[in-house]
Design a protein around this motif. Structure first.
Motif, PDB file in Angstrom:
ATOM      1  N   ASP A   1       0.854  -1.185   0.000  1.00 24.34           N
ATOM      2  CA  ASP A   1       0.000   0.000   0.000  1.00 24.34           C
ATOM      3  C   ASP A   1       0.888   1.234   0.000  1.00 24.34           C
ATOM      4  N   LEU A   2       0.318   2.388   0.323  1.00 23.17           N
ATOM      5  CA  LEU A   2       1.068   3.622   0.408  1.00 23.17           C
ATOM      6  C   LEU A   2       1.075   4.133   1.848  1.00 23.17           C
ATOM      7  N   MET A   3       2.147   4.816   2.215  1.00 22.60           N
ATOM      8  CA  MET A   3       2.217   5.501   3.494  1.00 22.60           C
ATOM      9  C   MET A   3       2.615   6.965   3.234  1.00 22.60           C
ATOM     10  N   ASN A   4       2.653   7.762   4.311  1.00 20.04           N
ATOM     11  CA  ASN A   4       2.853   9.213   4.143  1.00 20.04           C
ATOM     12  C   ASN A   4       1.753   9.798   3.259  1.00 20.04           C
ATOM     13  N   THR A   5       0.524   9.418   3.538  1.00 25.14           N
ATOM     14  CA  THR A   5      -0.579   9.783   2.642  1.00 25.14           C
ATOM     15  C   THR A   5      -1.210  11.131   2.959  1.00 25.14           C
ATOM     16  N   HIS A   6      -0.689  11.844   3.982  1.00 28.90           N
ATOM     17  CA  HIS A   6      -1.334  13.100   4.362  1.00 28.90           C
ATOM     18  C   HIS A   6      -0.323  14.235   4.447  1.00 28.90           C
ATOM     19  N   SER A   7      -0.801  15.423   4.142  1.00 28.88           N
ATOM     20  CA  SER A   7       0.043  16.609   4.171  1.00 28.88           C
ATOM     21  C   SER A   7       0.299  17.051   5.604  1.00 28.88           C
ATOM     22  N   TRP A   8       1.236  18.004   5.738  1.00 34.15           N
ATOM     23  CA  TRP A   8       1.607  18.496   7.066  1.00 34.15           C
ATOM     24  C   TRP A   8       0.452  19.263   7.679  1.00 34.15           C
ATOM     25  N   ASP A   9       0.148  18.933   8.926  1.00 30.81           N
ATOM     26  CA  ASP A   9      -0.909  19.615   9.656  1.00 30.81           C
ATOM     27  C   ASP A   9      -0.544  19.581  11.132  1.00 30.81           C
ATOM     28  N   ALA A  10      -0.525  20.736  11.776  1.00 32.82           N
ATOM     29  CA  ALA A  10      -0.080  20.821  13.163  1.00 32.82           C
ATOM     30  C   ALA A  10      -0.952  19.972  14.085  1.00 32.82           C
ATOM     31  N   ALA A  11      -2.269  20.033  13.899  1.00 32.08           N
ATOM     32  CA  ALA A  11      -3.160  19.275  14.765  1.00 32.08           C
ATOM     33  C   ALA A  11      -2.939  17.770  14.599  1.00 32.08           C
ATOM     34  N   ARG A  12      -2.772  17.316  13.361  1.00 33.50           N
ATOM     35  CA  ARG A  12      -2.524  15.890  13.146  1.00 33.50           C
ATOM     36  C   ARG A  12      -1.178  15.479  13.717  1.00 33.50           C
TER      37      ARG A  12
ATOM     38  N   PHE B   1       2.528  21.527  21.657  1.00 32.88           N
ATOM     39  CA  PHE B   1       1.329  20.768  21.982  1.00 32.88           C
ATOM     40  C   PHE B   1       0.250  21.667  22.581  1.00 32.88           C
ATOM     41  N   GLU B   2       0.658  22.646  23.375  1.00 31.71           N
ATOM     42  CA  GLU B   2      -0.321  23.575  23.943  1.00 31.71           C
ATOM     43  C   GLU B   2      -0.971  24.410  22.847  1.00 31.71           C
ATOM     44  N   ALA B   3      -0.165  24.878  21.895  1.00 28.35           N
ATOM     45  CA  ALA B   3      -0.715  25.671  20.796  1.00 28.35           C
ATOM     46  C   ALA B   3      -1.633  24.822  19.922  1.00 28.35           C
ATOM     47  N   ALA B   4      -1.232  23.560  19.664  1.00 32.15           N
ATOM     48  CA  ALA B   4      -2.054  22.682  18.824  1.00 32.15           C
ATOM     49  C   ALA B   4      -3.397  22.392  19.490  1.00 32.15           C
ATOM     50  N   SER B   5      -3.401  22.283  20.815  1.00 30.61           N
ATOM     51  CA  SER B   5      -4.653  21.992  21.523  1.00 30.61           C
ATOM     52  C   SER B   5      -5.616  23.174  21.483  1.00 30.61           C
ATOM     53  N   ARG B   6      -5.085  24.379  21.262  1.00 31.04           N
ATOM     54  CA  ARG B   6      -5.938  25.574  21.205  1.00 31.04           C
ATOM     55  C   ARG B   6      -6.420  25.871  19.796  1.00 31.04           C
TER      56      ARG B   6
END
Length: 628
Positions: free
Chosen positions: A520-531, A621-626
């Motif tokens: 299959d494929l991996m690395n299937t998603h773009s950069w996202d801080a929340a993810r 992590f604090e910024a991502a949670s907000r």
């Protein structure tokens, strides 16, 4: 009673983005016909008697059913259900209880119409066709610089089909968009390509792939029509519901299940592509406009409104409402899960402690037995000593990979469009890895290669950090000795970093394989801080700016954050420094699955390691949670 010709179109919280796009396109056509359409998030009071068009009912009606128990059956009784699901799909089964009691049924394909008729249901065909909203605002691009595009929700089957065609796709210019079905806390679907972006992409494409999500053999009508409206040629898997579109005339079919060979055959015949492009576009505009389907909806709405009558609540829907609640979890299962988690933590600690003890013992043994022998030895090829500065340094770390290292090195030196050097660090291998690399260097005297031999095993973090001290290029591509990179993979990543100056690194899709089999494929998603705050989803195989790597201090050398967690820590360090990862929607490399990989041991004691990362990168992590 409602106004004659009036119709509401329901686009609820559960409606998928493609279904919502179709709903809005139908609204525009109905408006042009004077049918007074209105897109609504919730139905009006059924007493008003306004017919309701529900696109993809299996997506929106379950939530509506739970919220409006008393009125739900009456809403369905005056609804026109536009079904898109193929008869072999689960979505089709989920639609049947509603279809039994709806005022009218429409289906987007002949296969769906036939299936409803076999059940004794009255149904009309709703052919999806040309609509102006499916076209790019600027029209087709002057030059189609994207060879192949695929835009569709990720699924195991699609990932496997794309992986099997990886050698062909990696050699072309591709754009692979695989949005996840799960949404962020804000409700956004990551990697979803909106209508404007998708239309613009299709206007630049030669081929748009239509791949089955599951084993339902459904033709992707909406995808195909949107592609054709923008001048792209559809290359579709075999399906039984493509009429009136004809293969070979309006689109191409994948032959014998071989996507790679079909792509090559299509792209190698530009004259045929142009012929299909012209005929498919003409057919949609003149013989399959969406306005014709919308007119049928308007007539059905009038019929529903004039023949409206009250009925008893449909039994099938009433039973669905009274479904028993899910059982609570068994406490014995919870206890077992807790015990397994605790044992995993203990195993991980023992594993890490044993590694540390072995390294300390190796250092002591080296000091006693060979006190005058260098701990590190560096060998450079003549080309590495005399050559100019390379564009990219490919960093290859080795520890007992004699079986695979030649494949990795050969793939790196096969890179197109670039001047590269190899910087190889051996972390005290006990097999023939070093001898294999030295033979490789002798056989390629023109290649710029630096071999760093560590007599004592220090772990992958320190080994990579040591190797970074020997790189000469502004970019470093990290390649583990058991993986491979496609010839054009690194060059595509370089272009991404040159285009995005704020990115600290670039990464792309990777084909997972085992032996001769693509998985299959991996690395299937773009950069996202929340993810990124939620999961480690970006592999180490990436192109890193050398200066950016130095600015964050390199890989963490903490013993516990090893076996894959050092990569996650590095990406978090970049994020802490305000840098993101540039994502390339193309297949750039191959990730080998074999034996007990580091990914296997990484899963031990996950929660403890996540807490440690959260401590190290608390502001991120604090910024991502907000983030909303």
């Amino acid at each position: 009673m409602g106004v004659p010709g009036q119709v509401d179109i329901l686009v609820g919280p559960g409606t998928s983005a493609p279904a919502a796009e179709l709903a809005h396109a139908v609204r525009g056509e109905l408006d042009a016909l004077g049918a007074q359409p209105r897109v609504v998030r919730r139905p009006r009071d059924p007493a008003e008697g306004v017919p309701l068009l529900v696109v993809a009912p299996h997506e929106v009606l379950p939530a509506l059913q739970a919220e409006t128990r008393e009125q739900f059956e009456w809403i369905v009784a005056q609804s026109l259900l536009l079904v898109l699901a193929h008869p072999s799909s689960n979505a089709w089964q989920e639609t049947l209880p509603y279809a039994e009691h709806a005022a009218a049924l429409l289906h987007a394909s002949d296969a769906g119409v036939a299936a409803f008729k076999r059940l004794g249901r009255r149904v009309r065909r709703f052919p999806i066709g040309y609509n102006a909203t499916f076209e790019a605002a600027d029209g087709p691009a002057a030059q189609r610089d994207v060879d192949i595009a695929f835009v569709g929700v990720t699924s195991p089957r699609r990932l496997r089909v794309l992986a099997e065609a990886a050698p062909v796709l990696a050699a072309r210019e591709t754009a692979i968009h695989l949005p996840d079905t799960s949404a962020t806390p804000s409700g956004a679907v990551l990697d979803y390509l909106g209508a404007d972006g998708r239309n613009a992409l299709y206007a630049r494409c030669s081929l748009v792939l239509d791949l089955h999500r599951d084993d339902d053999h459904a033709f992707g009508w909406l995808r195909a029509v949107q592609a054709i409206c923008n001048g792209a040629v559809v290359l579709a898997e075999d399906a039984d519901d493509h009429l009136p579109l004809q293969p070979g005339q309006h689109f191409l079919q994948i032959r014998d299940g071989d996507l790679g060979a079909s792509v090559e055959a299509a792209l190698d015949d530009p004259a045929r592509l142009e012929e299909i492009r012209a005929e498919a576009g003409r057919f949609l505009r003149t013989e399959l406009p969406l306005s014709s389907a919308a007119a049928a909806v308007a007539h059905l709405a009038d019929d529903v409104q004039s023949a409206r009558r009250r009925r008893r609540p449909p039994a099938a829907i009433r039973q669905a409402e009274q479904a028993p609640a899910a059982r609570e979890s068994d406490p014995r299962i919870d206890e077992l899960a807790a015990m397994v988690t605790k044992q995993s933590a203990v195993l991980k600690k023992l594993f890490v402690d044993l590694r540390l003890l072995r390294r300390q013992l190796a250092r002591l043994q080296h000091t006693i037995e060979s006190p005058d022998e260098a701990v590190v030895e560096v060998t450079r090829s003549a080309a590495a000593q005399a050559g100019g500065l390379p564009k990219v340094s490919v960093l290859v770390s080795i520890h007992n990979y004699e079986r695979f290292v030649l494949d990795a090195l050969t793939s790196a030196l096969s890179s197109d469009e670039l001047d590269i050097e190899l910087v190889i660090v051996d972390d005290a291998s006990t097999d023939t890895s070093v001898a294999t690399v030295k033979t490789f260097m002798e056989e390629r005297p023109d290649a710029a290669i630096t071999l760093v031999e560590q007599r004592i095993n220090t772990g992958v973090q320190r080994a990579r950090n040591h190797a970074f001290g020997h790189v000469r290029a502004p970019y470093v591509f990290v390649l583990d000795a058991d993986n491979l990179v496609y010839p054009r993979g690194i060059a595509k990543l370089v272009r991404a970093l040159e285009h995005d100056e704020r990115a600290g690194y670039a990464y792309g899709l990777l084909e997972r394989f085992s032996g001769e089999r693509s998985i299959d494929l991996m690395n299937t998603h773009s950069w996202d801080a929340a993810r990124l705050a939620e999961e480690h989803y970006i592999d180490a195989m990436a192109l890193i700016r050398t200066d950016a790597w130095r600015s964050v201090g390199g890989y963490v050398t903490e013993q516990a954050l090893e076996l894959g967690w050092e990569d996650y820590d590095l990406w978090l360090s970049f994020a802490m420094a305000g840098m993101h990862g540039a994502y390339v929607r193309e297949i750039v490399g191959r990730y080998r699955i074999h034996g007990v990989s580091s990914l296997t041991t990484t899963t031990l004691d996950t929660e403890l390691l996540r807490r440690r990362l959260q401590e190290r990168h608390a502001p991120f992590f604090e910024a991502a949670s907000r983030t909303p």
